[in-house]
Design a protein around this motif. Sequence first.
Motif, PDB file in Angstrom:
ATOM      1  N   TRP A 106       0.827  -1.206   0.000  1.00 13.02           N
ATOM      2  CA  TRP A 106       0.000   0.000   0.000  1.00 13.02           C
ATOM      3  C   TRP A 106       0.859   1.253   0.000  1.00 13.02           C
ATOM      4  O   TRP A 106       0.523   2.243  -0.665  1.00 13.02           O
ATOM      5  CB  TRP A 106      -0.928   0.007   1.209  1.00 13.02           C
ATOM      6  N   SER A 157      -2.803  -0.216  -7.708  1.00 12.72           N
ATOM      7  CA  SER A 157      -3.647   0.221  -8.818  1.00 12.72           C
ATOM      8  C   SER A 157      -5.125   0.121  -8.448  1.00 12.72           C
ATOM      9  O   SER A 157      -5.566  -0.873  -7.875  1.00 12.72           O
ATOM     10  CB  SER A 157      -3.356  -0.635 -10.051  1.00 12.72           C
ATOM     11  N   GLY A 158      -5.882   1.162  -8.785  1.00 13.68           N
ATOM     12  CA  GLY A 158      -7.312   1.162  -8.520  1.00 13.68           C
ATOM     13  C   GLY A 158      -7.690   1.740  -7.174  1.00 13.68           C
ATOM     14  O   GLY A 158      -8.882   1.843  -6.859  1.00 13.68           O
ATOM     15  N   TYR A 159      -6.697   2.111  -6.355  1.00 11.64           N
ATOM     16  CA  TYR A 159      -6.940   2.697  -5.037  1.00 11.64           C
ATOM     17  C   TYR A 159      -6.238   4.059  -4.956  1.00 11.64           C
ATOM     18  O   TYR A 159      -5.328   4.348  -5.756  1.00 11.64           O
ATOM     19  CB  TYR A 159      -6.411   1.784  -3.936  1.00 11.64           C
ATOM     20  N   SER A 182      -2.481 -11.905 -18.733  1.00  6.88           N
ATOM     21  CA  SER A 182      -3.691 -11.167 -18.373  1.00  6.88           C
ATOM     22  C   SER A 182      -4.941 -11.763 -18.999  1.00  6.88           C
ATOM     23  O   SER A 182      -6.049 -11.302 -18.728  1.00  6.88           O
ATOM     24  CB  SER A 182      -3.560  -9.712 -18.825  1.00  6.88           C
ATOM     25  N   TRP A 184      -7.629  -3.397   2.940  1.00  6.67           N
ATOM     26  CA  TRP A 184      -7.986  -1.982   2.840  1.00  6.67           C
ATOM     27  C   TRP A 184      -8.711  -1.559   4.117  1.00  6.67           C
ATOM     28  O   TRP A 184      -9.614  -2.239   4.593  1.00  6.67           O
ATOM     29  CB  TRP A 184      -8.864  -1.776   1.617  1.00  6.67           C
TER      30      TRP A 184
END
Length: 269
Positions: free
Chosen positions: A12, A17-19, A107, A243
């Motif tokens: 963190w 990514s995405g936060y 991916s 999170w």
Amino acid sequence: MRLGIGSWTYGWATGVSGYPLPANPLTSLDLIDRAVAHGFDLVQIADNLPIHKLSSAELVTLRDHATRSGISIEIGTVGFEREHLQRYLHLARFLGARLVRTLIRTSDGKPNLPLAEKCIRSVADEYRSAGVELAIENYEQLSCAELASLVKRIDNPFVGICLDTVNSFGALETPRQVVAMLGPFVRNLHIKDFTIRRLPSKMGFEIIGCPAGEGNLEIDWVISELRRLGQNPSVILEQWTPWAGCIASTIAMEAAWAERSITYLQGYR
């Protein structure tokens, strides 16, 4: 076993990514400083701090800072293409790293193992000549049996396994199964503790991280079993910190967990 911390000890703080991103993201230089502060002499800089994106000047600064600090570096990436693995071998030589960790990950579904084998085999002797180990990490897209078979077929002492203690849950494989299949080939060990708890609805479970020594991972057994197999891998603390609602609180919890984990792992030095 040689203990250290890595960029996934502080995922963190590095940025996910995405936060929301940290106000001051952790850098490779910061990671070295944290290792020194905790009395370690090893760091693993992985794909969340991609070494290949550093400029030549930044690489020199990183190498020199590690040398002055008495820190050895391992580097990590994702990919199996020949040119990419050669690039990371070049970076390892420059930084004095003795291990490159990679993931055979795609991916868009299951990786092409025959192609991965061809690419890894094509660079294996280059790694051997340079004295750099290539450690392939287990995770959910490939079974441990597939990875063990791959390493056996390549049959090069400088191609082995980076054993992650929880990544293979996604392939329905427990830590004991992972160690049983991959233990003989381990060059690097990721200690990542976890707990399993039932959802409030009682319909299902979730696997979440926790500080090392406070969860379900049988750390004593993992280390003793690897020793029984004659393995002496480097050991890197990693964390799955959940999170916590905002980036500042999450980073604070991650740092606190790292402190508790490091205190626990000191007993294995």
